[in-house]
Design an enzyme around this catalytic site. Structure first.
Site, PDB file in Angstrom:
ATOM      1  N   GLU A  43      19.935  79.410  23.165  1.00 56.04           N
ATOM      2  CA  GLU A  43      20.739  78.264  22.733  1.00 56.04           C
ATOM      3  C   GLU A  43      20.590  78.037  21.225  1.00 56.04           C
ATOM      4  OE1 GLU A  43      21.031  74.970  26.051  1.00 56.04           O
ATOM      5  OE2 GLU A  43      18.925  75.504  25.691  1.00 56.04           O
ATOM      6  N   TYR A  75      37.921  55.832  10.356  1.00 48.82           N
ATOM      7  CA  TYR A  75      37.337  56.654  11.410  1.00 48.82           C
ATOM      8  C   TYR A  75      37.042  58.077  10.953  1.00 48.82           C
ATOM      9  CZ  TYR A  75      42.328  57.409  12.440  1.00 48.82           C
ATOM     10  OH  TYR A  75      43.667  57.662  12.369  1.00 48.82           O
ATOM     11  N   GLU A  94      19.392  63.936  24.048  1.00 46.48           N
ATOM     12  CA  GLU A  94      18.976  62.553  23.815  1.00 46.48           C
ATOM     13  C   GLU A  94      18.632  62.338  22.333  1.00 46.48           C
ATOM     14  OE1 GLU A  94      17.863  63.511  28.117  1.00 46.48           O
ATOM     15  OE2 GLU A  94      17.860  64.567  26.194  1.00 46.48           O
ATOM     16  N   LYS A 120      27.307  68.874  26.418  1.00 48.43           N
ATOM     17  CA  LYS A 120      27.081  70.304  26.194  1.00 48.43           C
ATOM     18  C   LYS A 120      27.863  71.076  27.246  1.00 48.43           C
ATOM     19  CE  LYS A 120      22.837  71.900  25.684  1.00 48.43           C
ATOM     20  NZ  LYS A 120      21.493  72.456  25.960  1.00 48.43           N
TER      21      LYS A 120
END
Length: 140
Positions: A43, A75, A94, A120
């Site tokens: 990863e 934005y 997290e 993910k």
């Protein structure tokens, strides 16, 4: 009271609703990034596709009245903050979401509350899973 006639109580409720207090929701949904978050070595090397969704509550009264860009939340700047945090590798979703929340909190104090969701694509699990997701809610 006659049928179809609006009572004084109904009139006062309707009129109070017309006062310009446009607490609204600004959303940026489906921001897509190639990033290198995850605990596994592949990863960190190969990366993966991630999406981030933002939803925040903010007073939109000035922009709703003026139609001027300078009275609205930019934005594009929210996107830039999120992109900057997504570019920094982390082991945990997290942690990524937490960094995004802290950065947005510091940069955009006008939001009374907001939510950040980091997803993910095809997480490394022993089976089929389209997404793994973490959602953090922030309230002032």
């Amino acid at each position: 009271m006659e049928e179809g006639k609006i009572s004084d109580r109904q009139t006062s409720v309707c009129l109070s609703d017309t006062v310009m207090n446009n607490l609204g929701i600004l959303e940026l949904e489906g921001m897509e990034f190639k990033a290198y978050h995850g605990c596994l070595e592949h990863e960190k090397i190969c990366g993966n596709t991630f999406t981030v969704d933002f939803c925040g509550t903010v007073d939109m009264s000035a922009a709703a009245e003026s139609d001027k860009l300078e009275d609205a939340v930019n934005y594009a700047l929210i996107y830039d903050v999120i992109a900057s945090e997504m570019a920094k590798p982390s082991d945990l979703l997290e942690h990524v979401a937490g960094r995004i929340v802290k950065s947005l909190e510091n940069r955009f104090p006008e939001f009374s509350e907001f939510t950040v969701r980091v997803s993910k694509k095809r997480p490394p699990v022993d089976g089929v899973a389209a997404w793994s997701r973490v959602t953090l809610n922030h309230k002032r």
